[in-house]
Design a protein around this motif. Sequence first.
Motif, mmCIF file in Angstrom:
data_model
loop_
_atom_site.group_PDB
_atom_site.id
_atom_site.type_symbol
_atom_site.label_atom_id
_atom_site.label_comp_id
_atom_site.label_asym_id
_atom_site.label_seq_id
_atom_site.Cartn_x
_atom_site.Cartn_y
_atom_site.Cartn_z
ATOM 1 N N ARG A 1 0.849 -1.204 0.000
ATOM 2 C CA ARG A 1 0.000 0.000 0.000
ATOM 3 C C ARG A 1 0.878 1.246 0.000
ATOM 4 N N TYR A 2 0.533 2.197 -0.793
ATOM 5 C CA TYR A 2 1.194 3.502 -0.733
ATOM 6 C C TYR A 2 0.368 4.559 -1.445
ATOM 7 N N HIS A 3 0.679 5.819 -1.134
ATOM 8 C CA HIS A 3 0.124 6.964 -1.851
ATOM 9 C C HIS A 3 1.286 7.645 -2.562
ATOM 10 N N ILE B 1 10.034 -0.104 0.035
ATOM 11 C CA ILE B 1 9.396 0.988 0.783
ATOM 12 C C ILE B 1 9.828 2.304 0.147
ATOM 13 N N ARG B 2 8.845 3.141 -0.116
ATOM 14 C CA ARG B 2 9.099 4.382 -0.848
ATOM 15 C C ARG B 2 8.572 5.570 -0.056
ATOM 16 N N ILE B 3 8.853 6.763 -0.547
ATOM 17 C CA ILE B 3 8.364 7.955 0.159
ATOM 18 C C ILE B 3 6.851 7.873 0.307
ATOM 19 N N PHE C 1 14.548 2.829 -9.243
ATOM 20 C CA PHE C 1 13.701 1.712 -9.700
ATOM 21 C C PHE C 1 12.484 2.222 -10.460
ATOM 22 N N ASP C 2 11.714 1.323 -10.986
ATOM 23 C CA ASP C 2 10.455 1.589 -11.681
ATOM 24 C C ASP C 2 10.659 2.400 -12.956
ATOM 25 N N TYR C 3 11.009 1.673 -14.015
ATOM 26 C CA TYR C 3 11.380 2.323 -15.264
ATOM 27 C C TYR C 3 10.248 2.254 -16.273
ATOM 28 N N SER D 1 6.648 10.794 -6.026
ATOM 29 C CA SER D 1 7.147 10.373 -4.708
ATOM 30 C C SER D 1 6.898 8.891 -4.423
ATOM 31 N N ASP D 2 6.027 8.260 -5.191
ATOM 32 C CA ASP D 2 5.831 6.819 -5.025
ATOM 33 C C ASP D 2 6.895 6.034 -5.791
ATOM 34 N N ASN D 3 7.701 6.726 -6.571
ATOM 35 C CA ASN D 3 8.759 6.045 -7.319
ATOM 36 C C ASN D 3 10.137 6.323 -6.731
ATOM 37 N N ILE D 4 10.182 6.917 -5.534
ATOM 38 C CA ILE D 4 11.467 7.196 -4.885
ATOM 39 C C ILE D 4 11.591 6.278 -3.669
HETATM 40 MG MG MG Z 1 5.666 3.219 -9.571
#
Ligand code: MG
Length: 475
Positions: free
Chosen positions: A79-81, A191-193, A269-271, A259-262
């Motif tokens: 889960r993330y925003h 885990i991301r921002i 990651f996530d290209y 911020s969900d890709n940091i």
């Molecule tokens: Mg992403």
Amino acid sequence: MDEALKTDIFHPERAIDSIADFIADPVQAAEFPQTILRFRNDRAARTVGLDSLDDAQWIAHFGRFNPLPDAQPAPLALRYHGHQFRAYNPDLGDGRGFLFAQMREAASSGGRLLDLGTKGSGLTPWSRTADGRLTLKGGVREILATEMLEALGVTTSRTFSIIETGEDLVRGDEPSPTRSAVMVRLSHGHIRIGSFQRLAYHDQTEEIARLIDYCLRHLLTLEPGEVPALTLLNAVVERTADLAASYMVAGFVHGVLNSDNIAITGESFDYGPWRFTPRWEPGFTAAYFDQTGLYAFARQAEAIHWDVAQLAQSLVSHAEAEALVDILRRYPAMYEARLIERFLWRLGLTAPDGDTARTFVIAAVEALRGSDVLIDRFFFDWRRGDHDEARYPGAVWEKARSALGALSQQPGALDHPYWQSDSPCSMHIDEVEAIWAPIAERDDWSALHSKVEAIRAMGQAHGSVPGQPRASRGE
Ligand code: MG
Ligand code: AMP
């Protein structure tokens, strides 16, 4: 248990169990009509003891997602925003991926916790109106980006597996219908921002403390210190400033620095719509939908800093705002320092002191910015000492040349045969398309495989970046 996995170097772990109650939902992988193995990254697999799997076992685990022995029993969608192009989106989360397994990497590769995560593995509670799938071309592009970035010293997730899955997908940015695939990536944490942003949004203060603890303990291996939230932010500032610097020195434009890709580890990651910019063009933009150039080449450091400020915002219940802001203020100087270090690294140079290094890098960037010279060509030529006036004419290049005089070459900087090639290894968009075309037309994967080999040779020629957690090259 798989016979092939009765080895003492595959070390599954289940660190995620300690936070799964608030960070993840169990999901099921899609059942695909076909599972055709297209790419297995044995170099990466060696670092976690998974290279001994035969192809059938590989497909069972990374195409059909049978659990790995003693690893987590079911996939977990995280889960993330996050802020997408600066607009807050509370409807994100793993919409086409999940955490499949965690394991410890070999001590010789750093001994850190690793995640195997997926992309294109099916629908989850966060798929919204989308299909949960990945295109085969997207998977091939992810291989090319990660291999190239790793070779250029960027700390990145690695593309572990690509399996074609036999479905027809419809996409706006590819001729459709287009082929489908499922990817597995190996990375030091997912885990991301945006994971913190979601908890702050829901006022889950206690869970924020637990997630800070998880990150410090398992992802960053840091003592919590007096105020764990400050220890965390400090580490994120350092690592993401380095991430931004590493993109510049690689000539890379990520394209979607939401911020969900940091990642909290600062691992890239996530290209998606990434590109390498041929020239040092500050406004070069990768994503066709980035109409204002928010994530353009030379705005990446600022964009990532903005994302880290959102992390700081999510930590206000756990630290004094002023202390958080003080840490955020360290970012620009860290970015500059890492940019200089990495720039010299790519050139195989050392400087007697910081001022000398800085003067040279500023002059070189100034010259590159106004020039037609390709970035990869510049690094290749200047590392080899091919920078005479005939090739690099004019006052700006002269200034860079004279600043270079105070620097010296690293011992062994030109030892690898790569430095005797005619031209540098690049990954501009025309080549990406040229690698994809024979796959699309006649399932000819030879261009991809030989490119990966060439990229890895370039990576060996560069060696590893000093001061970095060691890249797991599996060699
Ligand atoms: Mg992403
Ligand atoms: P990205 O731009 O890849 O970071 O994705 C942003 C959000 O969209 C994430 O929540 C993804 O999981 C979700 N997403 C992207 N593509 C798809 C897809 N084809 N199906 C379901 N969710 C997707």
